[in-house]
Design a protein around this motif. Structure first.
Motif, PDB file in Angstrom:
ATOM      1  N   ARG A 205      27.857  80.520  89.783  1.00  0.00           N
ATOM      2  CA  ARG A 205      27.904  79.074  89.996  1.00  0.00           C
ATOM      3  C   ARG A 205      28.347  78.345  88.733  1.00  0.00           C
ATOM      4  O   ARG A 205      29.162  77.415  88.779  1.00  0.00           O
ATOM      5  CB  ARG A 205      26.525  78.563  90.411  1.00  0.00           C
ATOM      6  CG  ARG A 205      26.194  78.768  91.872  1.00  0.00           C
ATOM      7  CD  ARG A 205      24.834  78.173  92.193  1.00  0.00           C
ATOM      8  NE  ARG A 205      24.517  78.337  93.607  1.00  0.00           N
ATOM      9  CZ  ARG A 205      23.341  78.011  94.125  1.00  0.00           C
ATOM     10  NH1 ARG A 205      22.391  77.508  93.341  1.00  0.00           N
ATOM     11  NH2 ARG A 205      23.113  78.182  95.412  1.00  0.00           N
TER      12      ARG A 205
ATOM     13  N   ALA B 197      32.050  78.814  88.215  1.00  0.00           N
ATOM     14  CA  ALA B 197      32.821  78.008  89.152  1.00  0.00           C
ATOM     15  C   ALA B 197      32.808  76.534  88.753  1.00  0.00           C
ATOM     16  O   ALA B 197      33.829  75.849  88.836  1.00  0.00           O
ATOM     17  CB  ALA B 197      32.269  78.182  90.566  1.00  0.00           C
TER      18      ALA B 197
ATOM     19  N   ARG C 117      36.011  74.160  87.804  1.00  0.00           N
ATOM     20  CA  ARG C 117      36.280  72.873  88.443  1.00  0.00           C
ATOM     21  C   ARG C 117      36.469  71.777  87.408  1.00  0.00           C
ATOM     22  O   ARG C 117      37.366  70.937  87.528  1.00  0.00           O
ATOM     23  CB  ARG C 117      35.139  72.499  89.400  1.00  0.00           C
ATOM     24  CG  ARG C 117      35.146  73.261  90.701  1.00  0.00           C
ATOM     25  CD  ARG C 117      34.328  72.535  91.766  1.00  0.00           C
ATOM     26  NE  ARG C 117      32.952  72.356  91.358  1.00  0.00           N
ATOM     27  CZ  ARG C 117      31.984  73.244  91.586  1.00  0.00           C
ATOM     28  NH1 ARG C 117      32.263  74.376  92.198  1.00  0.00           N
ATOM     29  NH2 ARG C 117      30.755  73.001  91.202  1.00  0.00           N
TER      30      ARG C 117
ATOM     31  N   PRO D 240      38.573  81.064  91.309  1.00  0.00           N
ATOM     32  CA  PRO D 240      37.863  80.299  92.337  1.00  0.00           C
ATOM     33  C   PRO D 240      36.994  79.216  91.731  1.00  0.00           C
ATOM     34  O   PRO D 240      36.347  79.417  90.701  1.00  0.00           O
ATOM     35  CB  PRO D 240      37.014  81.364  93.045  1.00  0.00           C
ATOM     36  CG  PRO D 240      36.867  82.470  92.054  1.00  0.00           C
ATOM     37  CD  PRO D 240      38.144  82.475  91.268  1.00  0.00           C
TER      38      PRO D 240
ATOM     39  N   ARG E  40      34.548  77.845  93.404  1.00  0.00           N
ATOM     40  CA  ARG E  40      33.325  77.874  94.213  1.00  0.00           C
ATOM     41  C   ARG E  40      32.789  79.287  94.172  1.00  0.00           C
ATOM     42  O   ARG E  40      33.531  80.258  94.357  1.00  0.00           O
ATOM     43  CB  ARG E  40      33.659  77.471  95.650  1.00  0.00           C
ATOM     44  CG  ARG E  40      32.447  77.179  96.505  1.00  0.00           C
ATOM     45  CD  ARG E  40      32.004  75.759  96.322  1.00  0.00           C
ATOM     46  NE  ARG E  40      31.009  75.401  97.323  1.00  0.00           N
ATOM     47  CZ  ARG E  40      29.834  74.860  97.029  1.00  0.00           C
ATOM     48  NH1 ARG E  40      29.515  74.598  95.769  1.00  0.00           N
ATOM     49  NH2 ARG E  40      28.990  74.537  97.979  1.00  0.00           N
TER      50      ARG E  40
ATOM     51  N   GLU F 119      31.182  82.742  95.256  1.00  0.00           N
ATOM     52  CA  GLU F 119      31.480  83.448  96.503  1.00  0.00           C
ATOM     53  C   GLU F 119      30.414  83.205  97.567  1.00  0.00           C
ATOM     54  O   GLU F 119      30.727  82.922  98.729  1.00  0.00           O
ATOM     55  CB  GLU F 119      31.627  84.942  96.226  1.00  0.00           C
ATOM     56  CG  GLU F 119      32.038  85.752  97.435  1.00  0.00           C
ATOM     57  CD  GLU F 119      32.232  87.224  97.112  1.00  0.00           C
ATOM     58  OE1 GLU F 119      32.505  87.990  98.047  1.00  0.00           O
ATOM     59  OE2 GLU F 119      32.107  87.603  95.933  1.00  0.00           O
TER      60      GLU F 119
ATOM     61  N   ASP G 164      28.273  80.730  97.681  1.00  0.00           N
ATOM     62  CA  ASP G 164      28.271  79.313  98.057  1.00  0.00           C
ATOM     63  C   ASP G 164      29.392  79.021  99.048  1.00  0.00           C
ATOM     64  O   ASP G 164      29.222  78.226  99.974  1.00  0.00           O
ATOM     65  CB  ASP G 164      28.425  78.444  96.814  1.00  0.00           C
ATOM     66  CG  ASP G 164      27.173  78.451  95.946  1.00  0.00           C
ATOM     67  OD1 ASP G 164      26.095  78.797  96.465  1.00  0.00           O
ATOM     68  OD2 ASP G 164      27.270  78.125  94.752  1.00  0.00           O
ATOM     69  N   GLN G 165      30.549  79.647  98.860  1.00  0.00           N
ATOM     70  CA  GLN G 165      31.643  79.480  99.803  1.00  0.00           C
ATOM     71  C   GLN G 165      31.275  80.045 101.177  1.00  0.00           C
ATOM     72  O   GLN G 165      31.596  79.466 102.214  1.00  0.00           O
ATOM     73  CB  GLN G 165      32.906  80.175  99.283  1.00  0.00           C
ATOM     74  CG  GLN G 165      34.127  80.026 100.180  1.00  0.00           C
ATOM     75  CD  GLN G 165      34.517  78.582 100.392  1.00  0.00           C
ATOM     76  OE1 GLN G 165      34.751  77.848  99.432  1.00  0.00           O
ATOM     77  NE2 GLN G 165      34.593  78.165 101.644  1.00  0.00           N
TER      78      GLN G 165
ATOM     79  N   ASP H 106      29.108  77.595 102.848  1.00  0.00           N
ATOM     80  CA  ASP H 106      29.924  76.493 103.373  1.00  0.00           C
ATOM     81  C   ASP H 106      30.552  76.868 104.709  1.00  0.00           C
ATOM     82  O   ASP H 106      30.616  76.061 105.638  1.00  0.00           O
ATOM     83  CB  ASP H 106      31.011  76.124 102.365  1.00  0.00           C
ATOM     84  CG  ASP H 106      30.449  75.441 101.121  1.00  0.00           C
ATOM     85  OD1 ASP H 106      29.289  74.977 101.175  1.00  0.00           O
ATOM     86  OD2 ASP H 106      31.160  75.382 100.109  1.00  0.00           O
ATOM     87  N   ASP H 107      31.039  78.107 104.809  1.00  0.00           N
ATOM     88  CA  ASP H 107      31.630  78.578 106.063  1.00  0.00           C
ATOM     89  C   ASP H 107      30.593  78.568 107.189  1.00  0.00           C
ATOM     90  O   ASP H 107      30.890  78.178 108.327  1.00  0.00           O
ATOM     91  CB  ASP H 107      32.193  79.994 105.892  1.00  0.00           C
ATOM     92  CG  ASP H 107      33.358  80.028 104.921  1.00  0.00           C
ATOM     93  OD1 ASP H 107      33.955  78.970 104.658  1.00  0.00           O
ATOM     94  OD2 ASP H 107      33.670  81.132 104.421  1.00  0.00           O
TER      95      ASP H 107
END
Length: 224
Positions: free
Chosen positions: A128, A131, A135, A169, A171, A173, A175-176, A179-180
């Motif tokens: 995290r 990522a 960002r 990335p 985000r 992995e 956390d992504q 989100d999905d």
């Protein structure tokens, strides 16, 4: 003269999305390989009670290693979310899920008030942080490139250090993956086919051999 009805082909059933932890899989395989090497060496070369102790230890340890490394998985289908944790399998219709929560662990909160941890999607605070850093650097590069007449490192064809560090990335992995799952919950939560009851099944195929190994170890200890 009647003509036979031509039925339209059934629409293909969407496959479940499967989420697992690659690091757990690698770690589990390595642990099993080491245990097999040491255990079989003790079985075939040990003397006295050593082979029996090795056998009991393997019967106890192998199911536990499999349970915590190779077994955990999350199966996300159109109608339900199936969670395969070390000792339980939980089947949750999307309509019974209240939210998907991420903190120090990833959890499913159901409308009845309970919650279930997603062992297959462990939270990595380090991932995290990486990522978030990417960002922030990507945003800084974009801001420099959008300035009138700006010639920051991000605007030199990606050759600058800031641009190189902002790649990758943005985000984590897991956390992504969450989100999905949230997107699927939002899309299918009200669907008629996604309603039903929650099902929880204990993994006796893991618990039974582990208990047998523990009993055998206890017997060997008492009779030793």
């Amino acid at each position: 003269m009647t003509t036979p009805d031509h039925q339209s082909p059934a629409s293909p059933v969407a496959k479940d999305r499967i989420y697992r932890s690659p690091m757990a899989l690698v770690g589990g395989v390595l642990l099993l390989a080491v245990m097999a090497w040491l255990g079989f060496d003790a079985l075939f070369r040990g003397h006295g009670r050593t082979p029996w102790l090795a056998l009991a230890g393997m019967i106890l340890a192998v199911p536990l290693v499999v349970a915590f490394t190779l077994r955990p998985a999350v199966f996300a289908g159109e109608d339900r979310l199936r969670i395969r944790n070390p000792f339980r399998v939980i089947s949750l219709p999307w309509g019974e899920i209240a939210s998907l929560r991420s903190g120090y662990s990833n959890e499913v909160v159901v409308k009845a008030g309970g919650k279930y941890q997603l062992w297959a999607l462990p939270v990595s605070l380090r991932a995290r942080k990486k990522a978030q850093t990417r960002r922030a650097r990507a945003a800084a590069d974009a801001a420099r490139g959008s300035r009138p007449g700006g010639h920051g490192l991000g605007g030199l064809g990606g050759l600058g250090t800031g641009s190189a560090l902002s790649t990758g990335p943005t985000r984590a992995e897991t956390d992504q993956a969450m989100d999905d799952l949230r997107e699927l919950l939002e899309r299918r939560g009200e669907a008629e086919s996604a309603q039903g009851e929650i099902s929880v099944r204990w993994a006796y195929e893991v618990l039974a051999p582990a208990v047998a190994g523990a009993v055998l170890l206890a017997i060997l200890y008492v009779t030793g």
